[in-house]
Design a protein around this motif. Structure first.
Motif, mmCIF file in Angstrom:
data_model
loop_
_atom_site.group_PDB
_atom_site.id
_atom_site.type_symbol
_atom_site.label_atom_id
_atom_site.label_comp_id
_atom_site.label_asym_id
_atom_site.label_seq_id
_atom_site.Cartn_x
_atom_site.Cartn_y
_atom_site.Cartn_z
ATOM 1 N N LYS A 52 -43.518 59.455 130.149
ATOM 2 C CA LYS A 52 -44.127 58.836 131.323
ATOM 3 C C LYS A 52 -43.559 57.473 131.633
ATOM 4 C CE LYS A 52 -47.896 56.486 131.917
ATOM 5 N NZ LYS A 52 -49.269 55.948 132.033
ATOM 6 N N THR B 205 -47.645 62.238 141.250
ATOM 7 C CA THR B 205 -48.522 61.099 141.563
ATOM 8 C C THR B 205 -47.808 59.777 141.277
ATOM 9 O OG1 THR B 205 -49.575 61.119 139.368
ATOM 10 C CG2 THR B 205 -50.647 62.379 141.120
ATOM 11 N N GLY C 190 -47.224 56.801 144.108
ATOM 12 C CA GLY C 190 -48.061 55.609 143.948
ATOM 13 C C GLY C 190 -49.525 55.934 143.731
ATOM 14 N N LEU C 191 -49.808 57.118 143.203
ATOM 15 C CA LEU C 191 -51.195 57.561 143.039
ATOM 16 C C LEU C 191 -51.669 57.498 141.594
ATOM 17 C CD1 LEU C 191 -50.998 60.683 145.385
ATOM 18 C CD2 LEU C 191 -51.851 58.402 145.942
ATOM 19 N N ARG C 192 -50.861 56.849 140.749
ATOM 20 C CA ARG C 192 -51.289 56.593 139.372
ATOM 21 C C ARG C 192 -51.183 55.091 139.144
ATOM 22 N NH1 ARG C 192 -49.849 60.064 133.787
ATOM 23 N NH2 ARG C 192 -51.442 58.945 132.598
ATOM 24 N N GLY C 193 -52.048 54.554 138.298
ATOM 25 C CA GLY C 193 -52.108 53.103 138.103
ATOM 26 C C GLY C 193 -50.745 52.445 137.965
ATOM 27 N N ASP C 194 -49.837 53.102 137.260
ATOM 28 C CA ASP C 194 -48.540 52.501 136.931
ATOM 29 C C ASP C 194 -47.691 52.179 138.149
ATOM 30 O OD1 ASP C 194 -48.534 53.375 133.807
ATOM 31 O OD2 ASP C 194 -49.392 54.916 135.097
ATOM 32 N N ILE D 90 -49.119 52.099 141.471
ATOM 33 C CA ILE D 90 -49.988 51.919 142.638
ATOM 34 C C ILE D 90 -49.474 50.783 143.528
ATOM 35 C CG2 ILE D 90 -51.655 50.293 141.678
ATOM 36 C CD1 ILE D 90 -53.881 52.102 142.894
#
Lengths: 263, 263, 263
Positions: C220, C249, C253-257, C259
């Motif tokens: 990841k 995601t 930009g749909l995961r905290g990392d 965003i």
């Protein structure tokens, strides 16, 4: 009961699907995008042992609506509360479209929502207002305390963390989640090696009713720690789907790590 | 044979379902609680390449009886011997209900049993008696040497470990398993980094017939080590269900790590 | 579009099944031997978000032909290009049976091939000739630059690596894969901790058209790195089947990392 030789054993069967009155240990599972039919098959073997299925972070956005509907149906069939990771709410904040998010969740059939500020700066009062608003709209509200960024998270001292939890419960959260991400390292009550900070855990659990907290504990050693430290019924979250059965054996003293519970 | 260009290649097809006369490499897979239908689908692609499916530690206790029966049927269809992790026997010891465990296993249809003392202190003589007793009751007996606690495990010196294996084989064990847990680190013949202690492995394999041992080797580098050190047919255990195909390619020199086998 | 509140959002839907004219980000997934029916179910939820399914290293050899055919059918149904890991070609080199491999792949229905020399020493000119030959035979050609052995891989300096990529593209490769194995550590552009060597990545991406490269990025943090460094549409490979949705995601930009991409 598969084995007669263990009659009268602790069982963790959910006795109710009234999610406001859980009376037993809670388990929240992190779904990173399991196939629908796998989800159904998994629930047939393990569905008794989880209470929440979190559609991780913003994954729901990239799924077909039909897939989402089917997954929520499976949740309903097994008395599991499905909800979307807090990132979805945070995106709505960024886009200034929280009302639209509420509408989308209603239309799709989500009965619960997570309110978090892990990846963005949100005024405390504003967060509490959104919690109250979501509650008022009829959602079961989970809120999360903690930052996904390590430095920002470490800047929250223990007293503040406890205050935040209390404020959010008072504002309408039914459960407050203690952030640990998918990795469980260097966040909140875990150090860089993924080991729990015992003093912090004890302080939080002395200050807050255990029923109101869900501890994210993605790794086995963390699950073992919490069961030993806070008891078999401790509420745990971010459990991998493939570890649901394992966690239940850890809770019941049926795995080497916690077999002492049986002595 | 999918590829004609590799005719006359080593094949690992099980030639018999007489589990007392395996004549080829053995693979034991650790099942932490796979869905039934996934298990069936997995066997359709990989069923040729495993011989034992271990229902991990005490997981069987928290499954519905119907689930257990269905899984055992799948095992039977694919000539795989299903059995429960040794923790189940150890719990029976703690509860003083070994006879009842034997009855439960018979009723459920388990034809094999694992006798271990990884998580409790059991007199050597007592362990050997239980092995003999289980054999007499008609079970295929696997026994395990090693402690799940690192300190206790390290206290077993190499000579003792070899003696224990021999004693258990003499008492009736068909296979002795060398403990490594799910993680494969700091236990038995693995150091804290998960690397095998070559001298220990060599000493054990010189002292004991290779057919009688199953080495737990959950991680890829461990599987590669054993194949290189002891040959493609080495018996390996605690293989993850998702690594069955990978292990077979490692055995056959079809993965980069062991492609030297083809030169 | 599941969520109305995110209308006009970047979508990554494949617009074509002409694999010579991809015009969007490419995702290559590593299949270590998934069950057929799981593969099908996974594609129903995630099939939109991958372009290549690599049947890892020599796994195809140990599968039944029927299984291979069924998997390729699934690929076709979801506009995914299935191909076998380069180890298969390398084995053919060792066995001096490359023609037979081409015939086998044709018979089985593979439309693409990977030409690599990760595990054996192959003369540069010879490798380029095989790339040209495979292209001439009608295959979609992916070639790989990098050695599976750490020392050998480290001996390739940056300039050579860039030259190799260019040579292979000129010889007929449609995509050049930058090797990182399944682990993503200590290979090519990753250091021992799995962190990308930023200078190397930048140098390669300045020298080569981004459309022609696939970066293997199994972990990841590597996927996050490439998306941040080279953009959402960066071509990534060796993605675990269970991480397809997660990667999408991260791209969006749909995961905290990642965003921050939304701000």
């Amino acid at each position: 009961m598969t084995f007669n030789y263990l009659k009268n054993y602790r069982t963790n069967i959910k006795s109710t699907n009234d999610f406001n009155s859980f009376n037993d240990s809670l388990t929240m599972v992190l779904d990173k995008g399991m196939p629908v039919s796998y989800t159904n098959n998994l629930m047939q073997i393990a569905g008794t042992y989880l209470d929440f299925l979190k559609f991780g972070w913003g994954t729901t956005i990239v799924l077909n609506e039909e897939i989402v509907t089917q997954k929520l149906e499976i949740c309903e069939n097994f008395d599991i509360l499905g909800y979307c990771g807090g990132t979805l709410f945070e995106i709505a904040i960024i886009k200034n479209k929280v009302d639209e998010l509420f509408e989308d969740l209603n239309r799709l059939g989500f009965k619960a929502i997570e309110i978090s500020d892990g990846s963005l700066d949100l005024n405390r009062d504003e967060k509490l207002e959104y919690i109250s608003l979501a509650k008022k709209k009829g959602f079961y509200v989970l809120s999360e305390v903690g930052k996904k960024d390590l430095q920002k998270d470490n800047a929250i001292d223990l007293d503040s963390r406890i205050s935040f939890i209390n404020e959010e419960l008072n504002a309408g959260s039914q459960k407050v989640i203690i952030e640990a991400r998918e990795s469980g390292k260097g966040i909140g009550i875990f150090d860089d090696g993924g080991n729990a900070k015992v003093n912090d855990v004890n302080a939080i659990s002395e200050a807050i009713d255990a029923n109101n907290i869900i501890w994210e504990a993605p790794n086995k050693n963390q699950q073992v720690f919490f069961v030993k430290q806070l008891g078999s019924n401790v509420n745990l979250g971010n459990i991998s789907p493939n570890d649901i059965i394992s966690l239940e054996t850890i809770r019941q003293g049926l795995r080497g790590d916690t077999i002492d519970l049986l002595f």
